[in-house]
Design a protein around this motif. Sequence first.
Motif, short mmCIF file in Angstrom:
data_model
loop_
_atom_site.label_atom_id
_atom_site.label_comp_id
_atom_site.label_asym_id
_atom_site.label_seq_id
_atom_site.Cartn_x
_atom_site.Cartn_y
_atom_site.Cartn_z
N ALA A 205 0.83 -1.21 0.00
CA ALA A 205 0.00 0.00 0.00
C ALA A 205 0.86 1.26 0.00
CB ALA A 205 -0.92 -0.01 1.21
N GLY A 206 0.53 2.16 -0.90
CA GLY A 206 1.26 3.44 -0.98
C GLY A 206 2.29 3.47 -2.09
N ILE A 207 2.65 2.30 -2.64
CA ILE A 207 3.67 2.28 -3.70
C ILE A 207 3.03 2.69 -5.03
CG2 ILE A 207 5.10 0.76 -5.13
CD1 ILE A 207 5.67 -0.91 -2.71
N ALA A 208 3.72 3.60 -5.75
CA ALA A 208 3.27 3.98 -7.09
C ALA A 208 4.39 3.67 -8.06
CB ALA A 208 2.93 5.46 -7.14
N THR A 209 4.05 3.16 -9.24
CA THR A 209 5.07 2.82 -10.22
C THR A 209 4.50 2.97 -11.64
OG1 THR A 209 6.75 1.16 -10.80
CG2 THR A 209 4.60 0.31 -10.20
N PRO A 210 5.32 3.42 -12.59
CA PRO A 210 4.78 3.56 -13.95
C PRO A 210 4.58 2.18 -14.58
CG PRO A 210 7.10 4.17 -13.91
CD PRO A 210 6.71 3.87 -12.49
N VAL A 211 3.47 1.99 -15.26
CA VAL A 211 3.17 0.69 -15.89
C VAL A 211 2.49 0.92 -17.24
CG1 VAL A 211 2.79 -0.51 -13.69
CG2 VAL A 211 0.84 0.53 -14.87
N ARG A 212 2.41 -0.14 -18.01
CA ARG A 212 1.43 -0.20 -19.10
C ARG A 212 0.38 -1.19 -18.63
NH1 ARG A 212 4.10 -1.08 -24.33
NH2 ARG A 212 4.42 1.14 -23.98
N LEU A 213 -0.84 -0.72 -18.46
CA LEU A 213 -1.90 -1.59 -17.95
C LEU A 213 -2.87 -1.87 -19.09
CD1 LEU A 213 -2.77 -2.76 -15.17
CD2 LEU A 213 -4.38 -0.88 -15.02
N SER A 214 -3.14 -3.15 -19.31
CA SER A 214 -4.02 -3.45 -20.45
C SER A 214 -5.00 -4.57 -20.14
CB SER A 214 -3.18 -3.80 -21.67
OG SER A 214 -2.07 -4.56 -21.35
N ALA A 223 0.66 5.80 -14.18
CA ALA A 223 1.11 5.25 -12.90
C ALA A 223 0.06 4.30 -12.31
CB ALA A 223 1.38 6.38 -11.92
N LEU A 224 0.55 3.28 -11.62
CA LEU A 224 -0.31 2.35 -10.87
C LEU A 224 0.00 2.55 -9.40
CD1 LEU A 224 -1.09 -1.30 -11.55
CD2 LEU A 224 0.18 -0.81 -9.50
N LEU A 225 -1.06 2.56 -8.58
CA LEU A 225 -0.88 2.76 -7.14
C LEU A 225 -1.47 1.56 -6.39
CD1 LEU A 225 -0.31 4.83 -4.74
CD2 LEU A 225 -2.71 5.48 -4.97
N PHE A 226 -0.65 0.97 -5.51
CA PHE A 226 -1.16 -0.12 -4.66
C PHE A 226 -1.85 0.50 -3.45
CE2 PHE A 226 2.33 -1.89 -7.08
CZ PHE A 226 1.84 -3.13 -7.47
N THR A 227 -3.00 -0.07 -3.08
CA THR A 227 -3.73 0.46 -1.93
C THR A 227 -4.08 -0.70 -0.99
OG1 THR A 227 -5.97 0.13 -2.77
CG2 THR A 227 -4.84 2.15 -3.47
N ALA A 235 -3.55 4.77 -14.22
CA ALA A 235 -3.64 3.65 -15.17
C ALA A 235 -4.86 2.78 -14.86
CB ALA A 235 -2.37 2.81 -15.12
N VAL A 236 -5.08 2.54 -13.58
CA VAL A 236 -6.20 1.68 -13.16
C VAL A 236 -7.54 2.39 -13.40
CG1 VAL A 236 -7.30 0.70 -11.10
CG2 VAL A 236 -4.86 0.35 -11.51
N LEU A 237 -7.62 3.67 -13.03
CA LEU A 237 -8.88 4.39 -13.23
C LEU A 237 -9.24 4.38 -14.72
CD1 LEU A 237 -8.53 7.44 -10.79
CD2 LEU A 237 -9.37 5.15 -10.33
N GLN A 238 -8.25 4.64 -15.57
CA GLN A 238 -8.51 4.64 -17.02
C GLN A 238 -9.02 3.27 -17.48
OE1 GLN A 238 -8.52 7.44 -18.43
NE2 GLN A 238 -6.58 8.47 -18.65
N LEU A 239 -8.31 2.22 -17.07
CA LEU A 239 -8.68 0.89 -17.58
C LEU A 239 -10.04 0.44 -17.06
CD1 LEU A 239 -7.35 -1.25 -19.50
CD2 LEU A 239 -6.90 -2.58 -17.44
N SER A 240 -10.40 0.93 -15.85
CA SER A 240 -11.67 0.49 -15.23
C SER A 240 -12.86 0.78 -16.14
CB SER A 240 -11.87 1.14 -13.87
OG SER A 240 -12.13 2.53 -14.01
N SER A 241 -12.76 1.84 -16.96
CA SER A 241 -13.89 2.17 -17.85
C SER A 241 -14.06 1.13 -18.95
CB SER A 241 -13.67 3.55 -18.50
OG SER A 241 -13.54 4.54 -17.52
N HIS A 250 -3.51 -7.04 -17.41
CA HIS A 250 -2.09 -7.31 -17.60
C HIS A 250 -1.30 -6.10 -17.15
CE1 HIS A 250 -2.93 -10.74 -20.46
NE2 HIS A 250 -4.10 -10.18 -20.29
N VAL A 251 -0.38 -6.33 -16.20
CA VAL A 251 0.44 -5.23 -15.70
C VAL A 251 1.83 -5.38 -16.31
CG1 VAL A 251 1.28 -4.03 -13.65
CG2 VAL A 251 -0.82 -5.39 -13.51
N ASN A 252 2.24 -4.41 -17.08
CA ASN A 252 3.61 -4.40 -17.61
C ASN A 252 4.43 -3.45 -16.75
OD1 ASN A 252 5.96 -4.07 -18.97
ND2 ASN A 252 5.04 -3.78 -20.99
N LEU A 253 5.31 -4.05 -15.92
CA LEU A 253 6.11 -3.24 -14.99
C LEU A 253 7.35 -2.66 -15.68
CD1 LEU A 253 5.86 -5.69 -11.97
CD2 LEU A 253 4.88 -3.39 -12.04
#
Length: 389
Positions: A205-214, A223-227, A235-241, A250-253
């Motif tokens: 929780a609290g870690i943010a990292t740039p990803v390609r989320l698909s 960015a992806l944020l762990f909570t 990235a997550v908010l965008q993909l949720s739609s 798919h998380v590309n780290l």
Amino acid sequence: MTYDTIILGAGAAGMMCAAHAGGRTLVVDHAKNPGEKIRISGGGRCNFTNMHAEPGNFLSQNPHFCKSALARYTQWDFIEMVGQNGIAWHEKTLGQLFCDGSSKQIIAMLVSEMERAGAELWLQTSVVEIAKTENGYHVTLEREGKRQVTIARNLVLATGGKSIPKMGATGLAYDIARQFDIPVTETRPALVPFTFPEGRFKPLAGIATPVRLSNARTSFDEALLFTHRGLSGPAVLQLSSYWREGEEIHVNLDPEATLYDALRTQRQQSGRKALTTELSNHLPARLVDALKTDIPLDGNLADQSDAKLQTLCAALSDWRLTPSGTEGYRTAEVTLGGIDTNALSSRTMEVTSVPGLYVIGEAVDVTGWLGGFNFQWAWSSGHAAGTAI
Ligand code: FDA
């Protein structure tokens, strides 16, 4: 009391519409203050538009519907209005424009534009009943404990979507649509965090990292944020739609695909370094630690063959996860879906089968990406209806 136009909802779209509508206008809202979502948006600085806004940034069953309104009132028109009102702004990232000061400046601007247009604003007023008669819409309102019937030729639905009921969001626009036999597409929470089984990402929780989320249909580089509850961040908010229940993401780290070369170089220069130590130069250390349970990360760099490094990088660029759900309307920034665009004129936002009835903003089945696009839709659709009235 008789008006030319009654606008239900003093949010972004309703105020914009009132600022451009001619004649006598009444704007009604059950909240204490106008533009509450504007106030809290963008961390209090309102991401009021996006320099790169174009129809491709919007989801709808009819992706062409938004084109007309967006073309006739663009991000540059709103930026000009903001400038004329002396509001300083800046670009944060990816064309996203924010106030330098406070989102309250945008609300004050819209309120003063409404006043300039001569619109009346009734707050803490609820809608009791709506009836269409030969001489217009009879809207029964309740204000300060008293009921009164207001009449208008035009009725504009600008009460937004269902997101964040705590802030006063209701499905009123959809209910009124049903009353007039106007179709409503499936509505779902969007721009919303993903949830996972309890504790799945708690240590991260609290870690943010740039990803390609698909997913199978689209991808976002942000960015992806762990909570504590799961995954969030742009990235997550965008993909949720674009996500549906049960679907894998798919998380590309390693979105820039630089890791393989970097690891090979380091293997040559410092072969005795532990693989996890080197990986921690590229990814958050706590994440590397957690990944050990899913991906073998033992040994020194010198122990890693090219094939092993390739397998590792492939695993890190395609970490597959299945969310258990989303946080729902409780935290969703917007509602996906809404009043079917097939029922509306894309030029005026008027319901084609119900003359004088208009729908604008989030209530319509047009949903923007994260980054100022939803407000741009509110401005553009509000302007389209306002100027048509
Ligand atoms: P909006 O929700 O603004 O207004 C609807 C109005 O109708 C409200 O004033 C409400 O009180 C009123 N109403 C509802 N039901 C009623 C009823 N039954 N009777 C009377 N009145 C009623 N977008 C963006 O582009 N940039 C950003 O930075 C953000 N940030 C952001 C943060 C958060 C936390 C949220 C929840 C949302 C955002 N958004 C955003 C999305 C943006 O706020 C949203 O898309 C617009 O406000 C939609 O404008 P509308 O005018 O359609 O609805």
